[in-house]
Design an enzyme around this catalytic site. Structure first.
Site, short mmCIF file in Angstrom:
data_model
loop_
_atom_site.label_atom_id
_atom_site.label_comp_id
_atom_site.label_asym_id
_atom_site.label_seq_id
_atom_site.Cartn_x
_atom_site.Cartn_y
_atom_site.Cartn_z
N ASP A 207 0.87 -1.18 0.00
CA ASP A 207 0.00 0.00 0.00
C ASP A 207 0.91 1.23 0.00
OD1 ASP A 207 -1.68 2.10 0.57
OD2 ASP A 207 -2.64 1.12 2.28
N GLY B 40 -9.51 4.70 -6.60
CA GLY B 40 -8.22 4.02 -6.70
C GLY B 40 -7.18 4.57 -5.75
N ASP C 102 -5.60 7.33 -5.81
CA ASP C 102 -5.86 8.74 -5.49
C ASP C 102 -6.74 8.86 -4.23
OD1 ASP C 102 -5.97 11.51 -5.81
OD2 ASP C 102 -7.35 11.46 -7.53
N SER D 58 -2.00 4.91 -14.39
CA SER D 58 -2.88 4.63 -15.55
C SER D 58 -3.34 3.19 -15.70
CB SER D 58 -2.25 5.08 -16.88
OG SER D 58 -2.31 6.48 -17.01
N GLY E 220 -5.08 1.32 -13.67
CA GLY E 220 -6.33 0.97 -12.99
C GLY E 220 -7.52 1.48 -13.78
N TYR F 132 -7.85 4.04 -15.51
CA TYR F 132 -7.51 4.59 -16.83
C TYR F 132 -7.18 3.53 -17.88
CZ TYR F 132 -7.67 9.49 -15.27
OH TYR F 132 -8.08 10.72 -14.82
#
Ligand code: ADP
Length: 179
Positions: A16, A38, A40, A128, A130, A132
């Site tokens: 993590d 996600g 973010d 990108s 996930g 995206y």
């Protein structure tokens, strides 16, 4: 955090990213810098509400139209174990268009910012790959090339590529050196 592979200054790990201890972590943000899902969302939750305030301040000052794809912007880490968060916006994957240089820019620009601030330990999520939709195999190739080209010139920096699952770390290792 579990380390899968490491060489001199590149570590491939599973874990993590909000628990990474170092100078900075990179956030796979979106253009609005308002937080999201996600990684973010996880970073905003762990950093606390001050992070959203700092992102809003960036929107008011440096990036009124939002952060463009491939650009970077830095905030403090607030309640995170790192002092800084480098926000970047990855490309949304598209079959019809090669956006690999935009993905490479995210990594390259974050590395340059880390160098400028003399950071010694920096972690990236798999930008990108996930929401995206960028295929992890193709992203692995791009990321490995950036590290190979850029890290030698930043001798004090160790980079951790933090994958959220063992499977993702393995995909990276299986495709990073495809050429
Ligand atoms: P993007 O919108 O750029 O695709 P996502 O957050 O959807 O970003 O996914 C990017 C990657 O981050 C994915 O591989 C996802 O599994 C991973 N991820 C999600 N949460 C965490 C976390 N807490 N630490 C590390 N990686 C994470």
């Amino acid at each position: 955090m579990k380390i899968y592979w490491q060489d001199d200054r590149l570590i491939v790990a599973e874990g993590d990213i909000t628990r990474f201890e170092g100078d900075a972590i990179v956030n796979a943000a979106n253009k609005s810098l308002q937080g999201g899902g996600g990684v973010d969302g996880a970073i905003h939750r762990a950093a606390g509400p001050e992070l959203l305030e700092a992102c809003r301040a960036l929107r008011r000052t440096a990036w009124p139209d939002g952060l463009p794809v491939g650009e970077v912007a830095m905030t403090p880490g607030f309640r995170l174990p790192v002092a800084h968060v480098i926000h970047t916006v990855g490309p949304v994957f598209a079959k019809s268009e090669d956006r690999s240089s935009q993905l490479a820019d995210c990594y390259r620009h974050a590395l340059r910012l880390a160098e400028k601030h003399q950071f010694t330990r920096l972690a990236f999520p798999a930008i990108s790959t996930g929401i995206y939709g960028y295929p992890a195999e193709a992203a692995a190739n791009i990321v490995a090339a950036v590290m190979r080209d850029t890290l030698p010139a930043i001798p004090d920096l160790t980079v951790t590529l933090m994958f959220f699952s063992a499977a993702d770390a393995e995909i990276f290792l299986n495709h990073a050196f495809d050429g």
